[in-house]
Design an enzyme around this catalytic site. Structure first.
Site, PDB file in Angstrom:
ATOM      1  N   HIS A   1       0.803  -1.226   0.000  1.00  0.00           N
ATOM      2  CA  HIS A   1       0.000   0.000   0.000  1.00  0.00           C
ATOM      3  C   HIS A   1       0.831   1.269   0.000  1.00  0.00           C
ATOM      4  O   HIS A   1       0.271   2.356   0.112  1.00  0.00           O
ATOM      5  CB  HIS A   1      -0.906   0.062   1.230  1.00  0.00           C
ATOM      6  CG  HIS A   1      -1.974  -0.974   1.258  1.00  0.00           C
ATOM      7  ND1 HIS A   1      -3.210  -0.793   0.693  1.00  0.00           N
ATOM      8  CD2 HIS A   1      -1.985  -2.214   1.791  1.00  0.00           C
ATOM      9  CE1 HIS A   1      -3.953  -1.869   0.888  1.00  0.00           C
ATOM     10  NE2 HIS A   1      -3.231  -2.747   1.550  1.00  0.00           N
TER      11      HIS A   1
ATOM     12  N   LYS B   1      -8.524  13.930   4.150  1.00  0.00           N
ATOM     13  CA  LYS B   1      -7.614  12.783   4.158  1.00  0.00           C
ATOM     14  C   LYS B   1      -6.586  13.059   5.246  1.00  0.00           C
ATOM     15  O   LYS B   1      -6.550  14.162   5.792  1.00  0.00           O
ATOM     16  CB  LYS B   1      -6.913  12.631   2.798  1.00  0.00           C
ATOM     17  CG  LYS B   1      -6.348  13.972   2.272  1.00  0.00           C
ATOM     18  CD  LYS B   1      -5.703  13.829   0.916  1.00  0.00           C
ATOM     19  CE  LYS B   1      -6.674  13.788  -0.254  1.00  0.00           C
ATOM     20  NZ  LYS B   1      -6.772  12.540  -0.962  1.00  0.00           N
ATOM     21  N   ARG B   2      -5.738  12.060   5.572  1.00  0.00           N
ATOM     22  CA  ARG B   2      -4.691  12.346   6.544  1.00  0.00           C
ATOM     23  C   ARG B   2      -3.828  13.511   6.050  1.00  0.00           C
ATOM     24  O   ARG B   2      -3.672  13.729   4.845  1.00  0.00           O
ATOM     25  CB  ARG B   2      -3.818  11.087   6.753  1.00  0.00           C
ATOM     26  CG  ARG B   2      -4.496  10.015   7.572  1.00  0.00           C
ATOM     27  CD  ARG B   2      -4.806  10.479   8.984  1.00  0.00           C
ATOM     28  NE  ARG B   2      -3.611  10.534   9.798  1.00  0.00           N
ATOM     29  CZ  ARG B   2      -3.252   9.631  10.700  1.00  0.00           C
ATOM     30  NH1 ARG B   2      -4.023   8.587  10.919  1.00  0.00           N
ATOM     31  NH2 ARG B   2      -2.165   9.773  11.404  1.00  0.00           N
TER      32      ARG B   2
ATOM     33  N   LYS C   1       0.551  14.659   0.285  1.00  0.00           N
ATOM     34  CA  LYS C   1      -0.840  14.886  -0.141  1.00  0.00           C
ATOM     35  C   LYS C   1      -1.105  16.361  -0.442  1.00  0.00           C
ATOM     36  O   LYS C   1      -2.115  16.723  -1.007  1.00  0.00           O
ATOM     37  CB  LYS C   1      -1.805  14.378   0.928  1.00  0.00           C
ATOM     38  CG  LYS C   1      -1.750  12.843   1.128  1.00  0.00           C
ATOM     39  CD  LYS C   1      -2.712  12.388   2.204  1.00  0.00           C
ATOM     40  CE  LYS C   1      -2.551  10.935   2.610  1.00  0.00           C
ATOM     41  NZ  LYS C   1      -3.211   9.991   1.674  1.00  0.00           N
TER      42      LYS C   1
ATOM     43  N   THR D   1      -8.702   6.259  -2.099  1.00  0.00           N
ATOM     44  CA  THR D   1     -10.038   5.655  -2.183  1.00  0.00           C
ATOM     45  C   THR D   1     -11.097   6.739  -1.968  1.00  0.00           C
ATOM     46  O   THR D   1     -12.205   6.627  -2.483  1.00  0.00           O
ATOM     47  CB  THR D   1     -10.210   4.534  -1.141  1.00  0.00           C
ATOM     48  OG1 THR D   1      -9.677   4.979   0.106  1.00  0.00           O
ATOM     49  CG2 THR D   1      -9.497   3.275  -1.575  1.00  0.00           C
TER      50      THR D   1
ATOM     51  N   LYS E   1     -14.860   7.759  -3.826  1.00  0.00           N
ATOM     52  CA  LYS E   1     -16.126   8.079  -3.144  1.00  0.00           C
ATOM     53  C   LYS E   1     -16.680   9.415  -3.641  1.00  0.00           C
ATOM     54  O   LYS E   1     -17.879   9.553  -3.872  1.00  0.00           O
ATOM     55  CB  LYS E   1     -15.897   8.129  -1.628  1.00  0.00           C
ATOM     56  CG  LYS E   1     -15.479   6.781  -1.046  1.00  0.00           C
ATOM     57  CD  LYS E   1     -14.897   6.893   0.367  1.00  0.00           C
ATOM     58  CE  LYS E   1     -14.195   5.602   0.743  1.00  0.00           C
ATOM     59  NZ  LYS E   1     -13.343   5.719   1.954  1.00  0.00           N
TER      60      LYS E   1
HETATM   61  C1  26V Z   1       1.849   2.437   7.878  1.00  0.00           C
HETATM   62  C2  26V Z   1       2.420   2.347   9.118  1.00  0.00           C
HETATM   63  C3  26V Z   1       3.878   2.405   9.227  1.00  0.00           C
HETATM   64  C4  26V Z   1       4.358   1.723  10.454  1.00  0.00           C
HETATM   65  C5  26V Z   1       3.627   2.191  11.660  1.00  0.00           C
HETATM   66  C6  26V Z   1       2.139   2.039  11.572  1.00  0.00           C
HETATM   67  C7  26V Z   1       1.596   2.201  10.220  1.00  0.00           C
HETATM   68  C8  26V Z   1       0.237   2.167  10.049  1.00  0.00           C
HETATM   69  C9  26V Z   1      -0.309   2.270   8.817  1.00  0.00           C
HETATM   70  C10 26V Z   1       0.489   2.394   7.732  1.00  0.00           C
HETATM   71  C11 26V Z   1      -0.200   2.432   6.431  1.00  0.00           C
HETATM   72  C12 26V Z   1       0.430   3.244   5.394  1.00  0.00           C
HETATM   73  C13 26V Z   1      -0.034   2.762   4.091  1.00  0.00           C
HETATM   74  C14 26V Z   1      -1.381   3.279   3.684  1.00  0.00           C
HETATM   75  O1  26V Z   1      -2.285   3.586   4.430  1.00  0.00           O
HETATM   76  N1  26V Z   1      -1.524   3.342   2.422  1.00  0.00           N
HETATM   77  C15 26V Z   1      -2.743   3.810   1.776  1.00  0.00           C
HETATM   78  O2  26V Z   1      -3.478   2.675   1.386  1.00  0.00           O
HETATM   79  C16 26V Z   1      -4.674   3.024   0.721  1.00  0.00           C
HETATM   80  C17 26V Z   1      -5.416   1.747   0.442  1.00  0.00           C
HETATM   81  O3  26V Z   1      -4.723   0.982  -0.486  1.00  0.00           O
HETATM   82  C18 26V Z   1      -4.358   3.799  -0.532  1.00  0.00           C
HETATM   83  O4  26V Z   1      -5.562   4.181  -1.145  1.00  0.00           O
HETATM   84  C19 26V Z   1      -3.538   5.038  -0.214  1.00  0.00           C
HETATM   85  O5  26V Z   1      -3.130   5.669  -1.400  1.00  0.00           O
HETATM   86  C20 26V Z   1      -2.316   4.648   0.583  1.00  0.00           C
HETATM   87  O6  26V Z   1      -1.622   5.795   1.037  1.00  0.00           O
END
Ligand code: 26V
Length: 798
Positions: free
Chosen positions: A354, A535-536, A541, A643, A647
């Site tokens: 992701h 969004k975050r 972004k 995503t 929406k």
């Molecule tokens: C990363 C990490 C890094 C380590 C610590 C905890 C933690 C928690 C969550 C994440 C997730 C980062 C990746 C993420 O959210 N990606 C997003 O995924 C979406 C669904 O596929 C996508 O639409 C977004 O573009 C993408 O940024």
């Protein structure tokens, strides 16, 4: 499975009163909104149980392959209305609850969001669970039952403050505690040799206890289980210490164990290498694997047949210890040879990537992995050596363990038969930039599964006005067959239809204006252009690009007040990771600018900026249907998919966006004429960065950019502290890693085109309606069908 008929209003009213009295123990005369909400939830839940049992039974009887979706996050939001809608009983529920003298919206809004996720990745998992249930894909979600979900955001003089989230303080009516489904999970300790075989002797053990939530699909034909693990102590309570009067110490083992499922890590930007996070990841994964193996063996099946009956999907690398854990269970606990165990593991696992952001790619220090999971570290090295043996052309710099670190991306890749990206562009970048060598060694392993979102929640539930118009126009059934939206296209030529489409949007905008007045104290004109970025908050972004452009608009109004400006409301929403200073500074700036602009008498109704605190799933359900313009403006190559972009577009907002993530495919589907494109491409971004002066050159080309930066630097938005944004401005001139300056003028050009299009309302509503009509591809049903076919090898049970 048979159609489930909704109950009559009378029956349901009786059920609600029954639960109010006997489950909640409340007299109707003294019941609060909370009590009524609980009673209604239990009455709805009763109707999920039958299809839920039937689905589980059918899976057993037919010996079906099951899909297990392992995710550290499930960003579910509220459940009541979604469940009611999927069971076809929303109208009955509303009538029953109103007949009991309660306000429907108050009851629905009494439910706290289940905020067990950070953003896109967690919300995707929730949409996928709903689509699996809708499609009759037998499966389970496995996650953690965090006591505290994502923090609540507040603003203190424009600065983000974080407050703990407490959703479990109240009773959670959608879950069933399963004390009988509990597994011991070990940590640390040593690996001993017994009869020449390695035996892991953990030094710490906690219990993972299951809580199940049914996930009901559209029209109640199928239901799956979301199983969340809660950490409990092995010896709950030290009675000995208690008897000796040491009351606090007596509860210590319990307190220690429970920290594991206490809180969701709120940082989705940087991996930090914290021991507790690694323990959480192993806790989820080990409990899931133990449960999967138990169920498989209970079916009388052989472990050599595992891949025939089990598909495990890893949502990012967070559960990627699943590879070594499965090998460990097969080898150490069941006596299998390593070579066979790893072959079975690879056939069983799939990995979804992701993110490409280097700081978010998980790498654990080898010493930490060895300390926390000593046996797994041995197995990881064995897997690395096995892979090297089988791929002698593997370059020396490729591998799982390098520079005393375990790279979880490489581990997940090597342990999976399929690795997928989440949009066409992202998948290409995964192949070419993230795993080029592994891709060469395993051609065909990397596949694309473009993300999707569930139209049940994001259209049918969140946007009733538009949903009714769609059903009136093309008939029933589009919610489960979103390509049907194409049938709207001929109607888009019809002025009457476009007027109804515009009226639906206006009604949502009026509702949002009222809500903004009530909650934010800001009055916004419903006929203005609602321009939304939610969004975050992250530098890539580029909320900064948006607010700089907004300052430019304000500056123009100030300079030429007699000009003809399109009234506009700029809406922002989103949280910053608590330790992410640059993101927090952007939040502060947006709030500072809002303060000045909203109180500027020269501006009046022509420009408003609102930033409601604590953006979450429920707020998204309010904002998205009321939006005209969707801001999807990330630096190209950085947003894996997005995503939210989907929406917005399916709800008839037009996108202003870069060629990034799924924007590329959205633009292809809706047509280039119905999308406001701007900005550098991913390739151009790479080229641009080679010039260390790229920002300076871009700023020198743009008078507006210079003016805007000048105003910020002078403290126009921070009169109490004029130097507040000097660092930010300096950084813009001298580094600007995310190329805000380079895209600024093109973004302004695209914004001007938006204004022009919005003024021509006939043209605008044609474009907006075409967006809705052409977004069918982005249903999560299509995405899940892709996973079933390309990765899981499963078929619908319906
Ligand atoms: C990363 C990490 C890094 C380590 C610590 C905890 C933690 C928690 C969550 C994440 C997730 C980062 C990746 C993420 O959210 N990606 C997003 O995924 C979406 C669904 O596929 C996508 O639409 C977004 O573009 C993408 O940024």
């Amino acid at each position: 499975m048979k159609d489930v008929l909704p109950p009559s209003v009378e029956t349901l009213r009786g059920d609600i009163l029954h639960h109010l009295t006997y489950t909640m123990g409340k007299d109707p005369d003294h019941a609060s909104v909370y009590d009524w909400r609980m009673a209604l939830s239990f009455a709805i839940r009763d109707r999920i149980v039958t299809p839920w049992f039937a689905s589980t039974r059918q899976t057993w009887e037919q010996g079906r392959k099951r899909v297990y979706y392992l995710s550290m996050e499930f960003l579910i939001g509220r459940m009541l209305e979604d469940a009611a809608i999927n069971l076809g009983m929303r109208a009955v529920c509303r009538e029953a609850i109103e007949g009991l003298g309660q306000d429907w919206h108050a009851v629905v809004e009494n439910e706290p969001d289940a905020a067990l996720g950070n953003g896109g990745l967690g919300r995707l998992a929730a949409c996928y669970m709903e689509s699996m249930a809708t499609l009759g894909c037998a499966g389970y979600g496995y996650g953690i039952r965090y006591e505290h979900g994502l923090f609540k955001q507040g603003f203190d003089h424009g600065r983000q403050v974080e407050m703990p989230e407490d959703w479990l303080k109240q009773r959670h009516p959608w879950e069933f505690e399963r004390p009988e489904s509990a597994y011991p999970i070990g940590f640390k300790g040593t690996v001993e040799k017994r009869d020449g075989k390695p035996v892991w002797v953990p030094a710490e053990t906690v219990i993972a206890e299951a809580y199940d939530m049914p996930v009901i699909g559209w029209q109640g034909h199928w239901a799956n289980t979301l199983r969340l693990w809660s950490a409990k102590s092995v010896n709950e309570f030290d009675l000995n210490r208690f008897n000796h009067g040491d009351y606090t110490a007596a509860a210590e083992p319990e307190t220690f164990a429970r920290t594991l499922s206490r809180v969701l890590y709120p940082d989705d930007t940087t991996y930090q290498g914290k021991e507790l996070r690694l323990k959480q990841e192993y806790f989820l994964t080990a409990a899931a694997i133990a449960d999967i193996i138990r169920r498989h063996l209970a079916g009388g099946l052989s472990l050599t047949d595992l891949p025939k009956y089990v598909a495990i999907q890893m949502n990012d690398t967070h559960p990627s210890i699943a590879g070594p854990e499965l090998v460990r269970v097969l080898v150490d606990d069941h006596g299998m040879e390593f070579e066979q165990a790893i072959a079975i593991t690879v056939e069983t696992l799939g990995y979804t990537n992701h993110t490409l952001l280097p700081e978010a790619l998980e790498k654990w220090a080898s010493y930490l992995m060895t300390a926390v999971l000593p046996r797994h570290m041995q197995i990881i090295e064995e897997i690395d050596a096995w892979h090297m043996r089988n791929n002698p052309s593997r370059p020396h710099w490729v591998g799982i363990v390098k520079n005393h670190e375990v790279r979880m991306g490489e581990l997940a890749f090597i342990c999976s038969h399929k690795v997928n990206g989440v949009s066409a562009l992202h998948t290409e970048l995964v192949k070419q930039t993230l795993f080029p060598e592994l891709h060469r060694l395993h051609p065909g392993r990397i596949v694309n599964e473009t993300n999707g979102v569930t139209p049940r929640r994001w259209m049918r539930s969140a946007n009733k006005e538009l949903s009714h118009l769609i059903t009136d126009t093309i008939g029933e059934g589009w919610e489960a067959d979103l390509d049907m939206l194409h049938q709207l296209e001929p109607h888009v030529q019809d002025k009457g239809f476009r007027e109804k489409f515009a009226a639906a949007k206006r009604s949502n905008k009026v509702a949002l204006s009222n809500w903004l007045m009530e909650t934010q104290g800001v009055k916004v004109p419903p006929d203005a252009l609602f321009d939304v970025q939610v969004k975050r908050i992250h530098e890539y972004k580029r909320q900064l690009l948006n607010i700089l452009q907004t300052i430019g608009e304000w500056h123009a109004i100030r300079n030429t007040p007699q000009g003809d400006y399109l009234p506009k409301v700029k809406i922002f929403g989103g949280k910053a990771a608590p330790g992410y200073q640059a993101a927090k500074e952007i939040i502060h700036l947006i709030n500072d600018v809002a303060e000045v602009v909203n109180n500027d008498p020269y501006v009046g109704d022509r420009l408003k900026i609102v930033y409601p605190a604590n953006y979450n799933v429920s707020m998204a359900e309010r904002l998205i249907p009321a939006s005209d313009l969707s801001e999807q403006i990330s630096t190209a190559g950085k947003e894996a998919s997005g995503t939210g972009n989907m929406k917005f577009a399916m709800n008839g907002a037009l996108t202003i966006g870069t060629l990034d993530g799924a924007n590329v495919e959205i633009r292809e589907e809706v047509g280039a004429d119905n999308f406001f494109l701007f900005g550098l491409t991913a390739e151009e971004v790479v080229e641009h960065r080679k010039d260390p002066e790229h920002a300076r050159h871009a700023i020198q080309q743009s008078q507006t950019m210079q003016d805007v930066l000048q105003m910020i630097a002078e403290g126009r938005f921070s009169p109490d502290e004029p130097t507040r944004y000097h660092g930010l401005v300096h950084n813009m001139w001298n580094s600007d890693y995310f190329l805000v300056a380079s895209d600024f003028e093109d973004y302004r050009r695209a914004q001007a085109e938006v204004d022009e299009a919005f003024r021509d309302s006939d043209r605008w509503w044609r474009m907006a309606a075409l967006n809705t009509a052409r977004m069918g591809f982005f249903s999560s049903d299509r995405a899940i069908r892709g996973y079933m076919e390309d990765i899981w090898g499963t078929e619908s049970a319906l």
